[in-house]
Structure formats: structure tokens, C-alpha cells
Write an enzyme that holds these catalytic residues in place. Sequence first.
Site, mmCIF file in Angstrom:
data_model
loop_
_atom_site.group_PDB
_atom_site.id
_atom_site.type_symbol
_atom_site.label_atom_id
_atom_site.label_comp_id
_atom_site.label_asym_id
_atom_site.label_seq_id
_atom_site.Cartn_x
_atom_site.Cartn_y
_atom_site.Cartn_z
ATOM 1 N N TYR A 165 110.339 -0.944 -24.557
ATOM 2 C CA TYR A 165 111.020 -1.045 -26.080
ATOM 3 C C TYR A 165 111.704 0.319 -26.400
ATOM 4 C CZ TYR A 165 110.421 -1.486 -30.980
ATOM 5 O OH TYR A 165 110.797 -1.403 -32.386
ATOM 6 N N LYS A 169 115.369 0.983 -27.217
ATOM 7 C CA LYS A 169 115.796 1.805 -28.629
ATOM 8 C C LYS A 169 116.264 3.076 -28.507
ATOM 9 C CE LYS A 169 114.168 -1.367 -31.570
ATOM 10 N NZ LYS A 169 115.428 -2.187 -32.137
HETATM 11 P P1 NAI Z 1 110.176 -9.133 -36.998
HETATM 12 O O1 NAI Z 1 109.548 -9.385 -35.757
HETATM 13 O O2 NAI Z 1 109.772 -9.615 -38.359
HETATM 14 O O3 NAI Z 1 111.916 -9.375 -37.145
HETATM 15 C C1 NAI Z 1 112.667 -9.604 -35.736
HETATM 16 C C2 NAI Z 1 113.372 -10.830 -35.908
HETATM 17 O O4 NAI Z 1 114.470 -10.851 -34.824
HETATM 18 C C3 NAI Z 1 112.524 -12.102 -35.909
HETATM 19 O O5 NAI Z 1 112.904 -12.699 -37.161
HETATM 20 C C4 NAI Z 1 112.990 -12.797 -34.586
HETATM 21 O O6 NAI Z 1 113.035 -14.224 -34.651
HETATM 22 C C5 NAI Z 1 114.487 -12.275 -34.341
HETATM 23 N N1 NAI Z 1 114.947 -12.322 -32.965
HETATM 24 C C6 NAI Z 1 114.129 -11.733 -31.998
HETATM 25 N N2 NAI Z 1 114.936 -12.012 -30.856
HETATM 26 C C7 NAI Z 1 115.971 -12.543 -31.178
HETATM 27 C C8 NAI Z 1 117.280 -12.902 -30.455
HETATM 28 N N3 NAI Z 1 117.380 -12.827 -29.101
HETATM 29 N N4 NAI Z 1 118.364 -13.290 -31.252
HETATM 30 C C9 NAI Z 1 118.253 -13.340 -32.682
HETATM 31 N N5 NAI Z 1 117.177 -13.051 -33.297
HETATM 32 C C10 NAI Z 1 115.986 -12.688 -32.657
HETATM 33 O O7 NAI Z 1 109.980 -7.550 -36.859
HETATM 34 P P2 NAI Z 1 110.491 -6.347 -37.927
HETATM 35 O O8 NAI Z 1 109.660 -5.286 -37.971
HETATM 36 O O9 NAI Z 1 111.400 -6.877 -39.039
HETATM 37 O O10 NAI Z 1 111.878 -5.822 -36.896
HETATM 38 C C11 NAI Z 1 113.138 -5.752 -37.199
HETATM 39 C C12 NAI Z 1 113.671 -4.610 -36.212
HETATM 40 O O11 NAI Z 1 113.398 -3.374 -36.826
HETATM 41 C C13 NAI Z 1 113.557 -4.754 -34.842
HETATM 42 O O12 NAI Z 1 114.610 -4.087 -34.063
HETATM 43 C C14 NAI Z 1 112.320 -3.666 -34.569
HETATM 44 O O13 NAI Z 1 112.412 -3.297 -33.274
HETATM 45 C C15 NAI Z 1 113.018 -2.756 -35.532
HETATM 46 N N6 NAI Z 1 111.896 -1.492 -35.747
HETATM 47 C C16 NAI Z 1 110.707 -2.365 -36.602
HETATM 48 C C17 NAI Z 1 109.808 -1.162 -37.102
HETATM 49 C C18 NAI Z 1 108.644 -1.792 -37.889
HETATM 50 O O14 NAI Z 1 107.936 -0.725 -38.189
HETATM 51 N N7 NAI Z 1 108.448 -2.964 -38.364
HETATM 52 C C19 NAI Z 1 109.523 0.050 -36.515
HETATM 53 C C20 NAI Z 1 110.918 0.248 -35.727
HETATM 54 C C21 NAI Z 1 111.877 -0.406 -35.412
#
Ligand code: NAI
Length: 302
Positions: A165, A169
Site C-alpha cells: 500500500y 501510494k
Molecule cells: P473505503 O474502503 O471506504 O473506500 C474505498 C472505495 O473504493 C470503496 O467504496 C471500494 O468499493 C472502492 N474500490 C475499491 N476497489 C475499486 C476498484 N477497483 N474500482 C472502483 N472502486 C473500487 O476507504 P476510504 O478510507 O474512504 O478510502 C478512500 C481513499 O483514501 C483510498 O484510496 C484510501 O487508500 C485513501 N486513504 C484513506 C485513509 C483513511 O484514513 N481512511 C488514509 C489514507 C489514504
Amino acid sequence: MAMRFDGRVAIVTGAGGGLGREHALALAKRGAWVVVNDLGGARDGSGGSATAAEAVVAEIEAAGGEAMANAASVTDPVAVRAMVDAVMAKWGRVDILVNNAGVLRDKTFAKMELEDFRFVVDVHLMGAVNCTKAVWDIMREANYGRIVMTTSSSGLYGNFGQSNYGAAKMALVGLMQTLSIEGAKNDIRVNCLAPTAHTRMTEDLGARLPLELLGPEMVTPGLLHLVSEDAPSRCILTAGAGGFERAYVTLTQGAWIAGEDAPEQVAARFGEISDRTGEVVPDMGAAQGFIELTKAQAAHKA
Ligand code: NAI
């Protein structure tokens, strides 16, 4: 003046939940037409269903906004291209792309299967590449574009058990650095957002964090600035719980060292090389070489 997105079309990937959903809702609330993309799979990327995206579209429409659902996996360049074709057919433009979709497959590097490394890189890095590539020429022709890559503190600074990851990133930071340079002449501004929020992705950390302060909606104001008319370019904005900071990739003033005992000199002067006094943020990769050559030329003149 209120920040508005009227007449703008925004694609938000992974917008069926978490941060992406908040970004999509906020963009729509402020006038954008929004493509809510989400594969609808589990946190590790398995499975899939269109209902996650459709539910967010229903929320946007109920609030009087306009949106379309899309269930393409960002890892599938053909499906991504079809998504963008559908957007162009319906609204005729793409102004904003928020690369937000993401998955986790955490393990220590010792236990990590190469397949899990590749999969995470494929979703985060290649997913953003596929989506960006599909809109790049549209934005170039329009002489307007705003693109955000969602990076992470795990990439910027490292995190135990997240080699896959973190690598993916930080790769997005490299992608942003070059695309912001290449996009500048067509007013395509490219930035990174490093969020901290309580979502499905971070639920395992729950017991250790004051969750009520970490709503994903606290991150979205930063995202909105990065995709607004007055957006900066080439920024790494970090955001969470109402805190906003910027991260930089810097270069120290360093030292000039040559000769037979150069390895010993590098070791002996490592403190001087590491000294952060007067560090700079080079405006492109070649600047490092110029800075080094300048040192060499000065040393040869002396
Ligand atoms: P989340 O798991 O709620 O959202 C991620 C979404 O991406 C999910 O709805 C999932 O279905 C969708 N997804 C996964 N693979 C996919 C694909 N191949 N095609 C289309 N959609 C896909 O998690 P969150 O926390 O909202 O994450 C959003 C972004 O923020 C991610 O890139 C994550 O890595 C990043 N992030 C989040 C942090 C946090 O504290 N929540 C910290 C640092 C980065």
C-alpha cells in the site's frame, strides 16, 4: 465567495462509501454533475456490485443534484474508457477527476504474497493511471482539468505491514509530480491528498482513535480546494479531523565530495549532508543534477 462547481463534471472513483462518497456529495451540493464510480467490493477488493454507487447517486438526486452511477473497476482500462465515453455522451465534458478508489491487503513484507503486492499496486497506481489516461486528452483539448491522486501517510512516511500500500501510494506522488509539469500548459492542475478518516478502511484502528473527530467529511474541504477553479498544482495536502498540512519532498544543501576517499568522506560528513538548514523543493527532477553540478563547478573553480 462560495466555492461553486456549476457546469463542471466530476468523476470520483471509489465513491460508493467513505471519503469518495463525501467528496461526491459535496461536489454535487456545490453544483457539479458527478460520476459516482464504485466497484462495490469488499475492503480487500474481492466481489463487486453496482448498489454502492447507485445508493450515493440516489442521495445526490434526493438533494436536488445530478449524478450518474458507474461500477467499472479502475483496474480495467476498457471499462474505464467506457465510463468516460458514457460521461462524454451525457454531459460532453470532464473537468475534475478524483482518483480515490482503494483497497488494503496488509501483511508484513516477510509474509506478503507477491500477488497481494501486485493487486494493491494495480488498484491504487494503475487504477489512477487508467482513469487519468482516459480523461487526459479531453482535459488537454478543453485547456482545463483538475486531478487529485489520493496518497497516504503510509506512503509518505511508511507504516508497519503496508509495504504494498505504501509503495503504491508514494508512486502516486511521483505520478502527480510529472503530470503537474506536463499538464501545466493546458491548465491541468494535479495534486495529491493524504487523508486521515474513520472509514471502512481504517475500522481496525477504531479502538485507538477518537472516531467522532475523524469523520471523512472533515477531509473533503481540502479536496474541494484541490479541484476548484483556483486550485494549486503539485501540492501534497494532508487532511484529517479538521487539520490541514502540506508535505514536501525536499533536498538539503548537502556537500561536495570527490576523490579517492569519497566513501569515507560521505560517511564522515553525513551530518552535513543531512542538515536541513536551507533545504529546497526542486521544481523538477533535473534540478537535483543542476544543484550538484553547481557544487562541482564551484569546487573546481576554488
Ligand atoms: P473505503 O474502503 O471506504 O473506500 C474505498 C472505495 O473504493 C470503496 O467504496 C471500494 O468499493 C472502492 N474500490 C475499491 N476497489 C475499486 C476498484 N477497483 N474500482 C472502483 N472502486 C473500487 O476507504 P476510504 O478510507 O474512504 O478510502 C478512500 C481513499 O483514501 C483510498 O484510496 C484510501 O487508500 C485513501 N486513504 C484513506 C485513509 C483513511 O484514513 N481512511 C488514509 C489514507 C489514504
